[in-house]
Design a protein around this motif. Structure first.
Motif, PDB file in Angstrom:
ATOM      1  N   GLU A  91     -42.681  43.372 -32.240  1.00 36.42           N
ATOM      2  CA  GLU A  91     -41.552  42.905 -33.049  1.00 36.42           C
ATOM      3  C   GLU A  91     -40.878  44.101 -33.711  1.00 36.42           C
ATOM      4  O   GLU A  91     -41.553  45.004 -34.209  1.00 36.42           O
ATOM      5  CB  GLU A  91     -42.042  41.924 -34.126  1.00 36.42           C
ATOM      6  CG  GLU A  91     -40.952  41.449 -35.068  1.00 36.42           C
ATOM      7  CD  GLU A  91     -41.503  40.714 -36.272  1.00 36.42           C
ATOM      8  OE1 GLU A  91     -40.709  40.097 -37.011  1.00 36.42           O
ATOM      9  OE2 GLU A  91     -42.733  40.765 -36.497  1.00 36.42           O
TER      10      GLU A  91
ATOM     11  N   VAL B 212     -41.185  44.982 -25.159  1.00 36.10           N
ATOM     12  CA  VAL B 212     -42.387  44.836 -24.334  1.00 36.10           C
ATOM     13  C   VAL B 212     -42.999  46.213 -24.089  1.00 36.10           C
ATOM     14  O   VAL B 212     -42.318  47.137 -23.630  1.00 36.10           O
ATOM     15  CB  VAL B 212     -42.066  44.170 -22.984  1.00 36.10           C
ATOM     16  CG1 VAL B 212     -43.329  44.109 -22.115  1.00 36.10           C
ATOM     17  CG2 VAL B 212     -41.524  42.771 -23.197  1.00 36.10           C
TER      18      VAL B 212
ATOM     19  N   GLU C 120     -47.292  41.842 -32.019  1.00 38.95           N
ATOM     20  CA  GLU C 120     -47.344  40.391 -32.188  1.00 38.95           C
ATOM     21  C   GLU C 120     -48.512  39.781 -31.415  1.00 38.95           C
ATOM     22  O   GLU C 120     -49.339  39.074 -31.973  1.00 38.95           O
ATOM     23  CB  GLU C 120     -46.036  39.752 -31.713  1.00 38.95           C
ATOM     24  CG  GLU C 120     -44.884  39.846 -32.692  1.00 38.95           C
ATOM     25  CD  GLU C 120     -43.717  38.981 -32.256  1.00 38.95           C
ATOM     26  OE1 GLU C 120     -43.748  38.421 -31.128  1.00 38.95           O
ATOM     27  OE2 GLU C 120     -42.759  38.848 -33.037  1.00 38.95           O
TER      28      GLU C 120
ATOM     29  N   SER D 133     -35.201  41.770 -32.872  1.00 37.41           N
ATOM     30  CA  SER D 133     -35.486  41.695 -31.447  1.00 37.41           C
ATOM     31  C   SER D 133     -36.956  41.997 -31.201  1.00 37.41           C
ATOM     32  O   SER D 133     -37.698  42.380 -32.114  1.00 37.41           O
ATOM     33  CB  SER D 133     -34.594  42.688 -30.688  1.00 37.41           C
ATOM     34  OG  SER D 133     -34.843  42.648 -29.299  1.00 37.41           O
ATOM     35  N   GLU D 134     -37.366  41.817 -29.948  1.00 38.38           N
ATOM     36  CA  GLU D 134     -38.722  42.143 -29.522  1.00 38.38           C
ATOM     37  C   GLU D 134     -38.677  43.166 -28.392  1.00 38.38           C
ATOM     38  O   GLU D 134     -37.666  43.294 -27.690  1.00 38.38           O
ATOM     39  CB  GLU D 134     -39.456  40.887 -29.042  1.00 38.38           C
ATOM     40  CG  GLU D 134     -39.720  39.880 -30.141  1.00 38.38           C
ATOM     41  CD  GLU D 134     -40.348  38.606 -29.602  1.00 38.38           C
ATOM     42  OE1 GLU D 134     -41.218  38.030 -30.286  1.00 38.38           O
ATOM     43  OE2 GLU D 134     -39.955  38.189 -28.495  1.00 38.38           O
TER      44      GLU D 134
ATOM     45  N   ILE E   9     -39.070  38.418 -23.024  1.00 38.00           N
ATOM     46  CA  ILE E   9     -38.474  38.335 -24.356  1.00 38.00           C
ATOM     47  C   ILE E   9     -37.012  37.936 -24.177  1.00 38.00           C
ATOM     48  O   ILE E   9     -36.212  38.670 -23.638  1.00 38.00           O
ATOM     49  CB  ILE E   9     -38.596  39.684 -25.097  1.00 38.00           C
ATOM     50  CG1 ILE E   9     -38.178  40.839 -24.194  1.00 38.00           C
ATOM     51  CG2 ILE E   9     -40.019  39.902 -25.583  1.00 38.00           C
ATOM     52  CD1 ILE E   9     -38.218  42.191 -24.865  1.00 38.00           C
ATOM     53  N   GLY E  10     -36.688  36.747 -24.615  1.00 40.32           N
ATOM     54  CA  GLY E  10     -35.335  36.243 -24.399  1.00 40.32           C
ATOM     55  C   GLY E  10     -35.213  35.642 -23.009  1.00 40.32           C
ATOM     56  O   GLY E  10     -36.192  35.218 -22.385  1.00 40.32           O
TER      57      GLY E  10
ATOM     58  N   ILE F 280     -46.393  42.390 -26.853  1.00 42.95           N
ATOM     59  CA  ILE F 280     -45.081  42.021 -27.384  1.00 42.95           C
ATOM     60  C   ILE F 280     -44.971  42.596 -28.792  1.00 42.95           C
ATOM     61  O   ILE F 280     -45.794  42.279 -29.660  1.00 42.95           O
ATOM     62  CB  ILE F 280     -44.881  40.492 -27.409  1.00 42.95           C
ATOM     63  CG1 ILE F 280     -45.226  39.895 -26.044  1.00 42.95           C
ATOM     64  CG2 ILE F 280     -43.456  40.155 -27.817  1.00 42.95           C
ATOM     65  CD1 ILE F 280     -44.437  40.475 -24.903  1.00 42.95           C
TER      66      ILE F 280
END
Length: 307
Positions: free
Chosen positions: A78, A87, A152, A84-85, A163-164, A76
């Motif tokens: 950042e 992948v 991260e 936002s993140e 993510i989200g 993950i």
């Protein structure tokens, strides 16, 4: 109340959603990622590794991650500029292939069996690769926009890599990695929420890539060019003569000149006029003082008017 034109167009585009074919810089950036990953692995891998972009698709984040359940390690990342993140993932074949080439494998060993958990060494290698690719992504995106990718955490369960919201839309780039007659897959998932922040920068093809210039190479090129030797020729006066007049010349013949000490001297290199100079003398030698830049257009107009 006034409405800014850019804000209206931005709202309309946001409502329409992200379309990959309207982001021409995205494939360019992913191609750069593939090339730079292959280049960076040369210093740590015993055998060459080849990266290529297989596909760029879009879909729900949960659907994009589902095929990799229990079969991949995800990092993950950042991205503060996007709020936002992202992948970054390596499937099982990718991890085993990279481990083999890093420890000198030649591909003759039997492939690892599926199903077992990843070892501590394999997880540490994934972490190092993720940190390396963070820098690669930051550099690749610099051709369009500033984006700082930071690691991260690592995840082996896709449920924790979301993510989200799972139904949020995202773009996914899949890379094929080949080495020692084996292959694997690396993937990058970028949520539409983050891409929306830089949609305008990614929607226009860059005419140049200033971020790719190597400062060391530029300095070497500049030093090499500035050290090149150039012959200069100073012309005080030129005369037209017939072939008969030239044939009559012999030692002792005089060629009258109309030039005076105040006549401008044309300085040229490689038969290309550069400057108008003033002839002078100092310390027993002739010297030139540059007075003006030679203007071809002005000289051309002058020749027409004189004729």
């Amino acid at each position: 109340m006034s409405i800014d034109g850019n804000s209206v167009s931005d709202r309309l585009l946001e409502a329409a959603g992200i379309q990959i074919d309207r982001l021409p810089m995205l494939p360019v950036i992913f191609d750069r990622v593939a090339n730079q990953c292959a280049e960076q692995l040369r210093s740590i891998a015993a055998s060459p590794c080849y990266f290529s972009v297989m596909d760029i698709e879009q879909g729900r984040i949960g659907d994009l991650l589902e095929p990799y359940e229990a079969n991949a390690v995800t990092a993950i990342l950042e991205v503060p500029e996007w709020d936002s993140e992202v992948v970054l993932g390596f499937d099982r074949d990718f991890i085993f292939t990279i481990v083999e080439v890093m420890f000198g494998g030649d591909g003759n060993e039997q492939p690892e069996e599926d199903g077992r958990t990843f070892s501590n060494i394999e997880m540490k290698i994934c972490a190092k690769l993720a940190e390396m690719i963070c820098g690669t992504l930051s550099q690749a995106f610099s051709v369009a926009t500033k984006a700082t990718f930071r690691l991260e955490r690592l995840e082996t369960r896709m449920h924790f890599a979301v993510i989200g919201r799972r139904n949020s839309q995202a773009a996914a780039a899949k890379f094929l990695v080949q080495a020692i007659n084996r292959g694997g897959e690396m993937f990058i998932i970028l949520p539409h929420a983050g891409l929306q922040m830089v949609r305008r920068a990614l929607s226009t093809m860059a005419g140049s890539e200033p971020g790719t210039r190597d400062p060391t190479w530029v300095r070497q090129m500049q030093a090499g060019v500035t050290r090149a030797e150039v012959s200069l020729r100073a012309i005080l006066e030129e005369q037209d003569m017939t072939l008969d007049e030239i044939a009559r010349l012999k030692p002792g013949s005089l060629i009258p000149l109309t030039a005076t000490p105040k006549t401008p001297v044309k300085l040229e290199a490689n038969e290309q006029p550069l400057f108008w100079c003033q002839l002078g003398q100092s310390d027993g030698v002739y010297k030139l003082r540059i007075d003006d830049v030679f203007d071809p257009e002005q000289e051309f107009l002058g020749d027409i008017l004189n004729h």
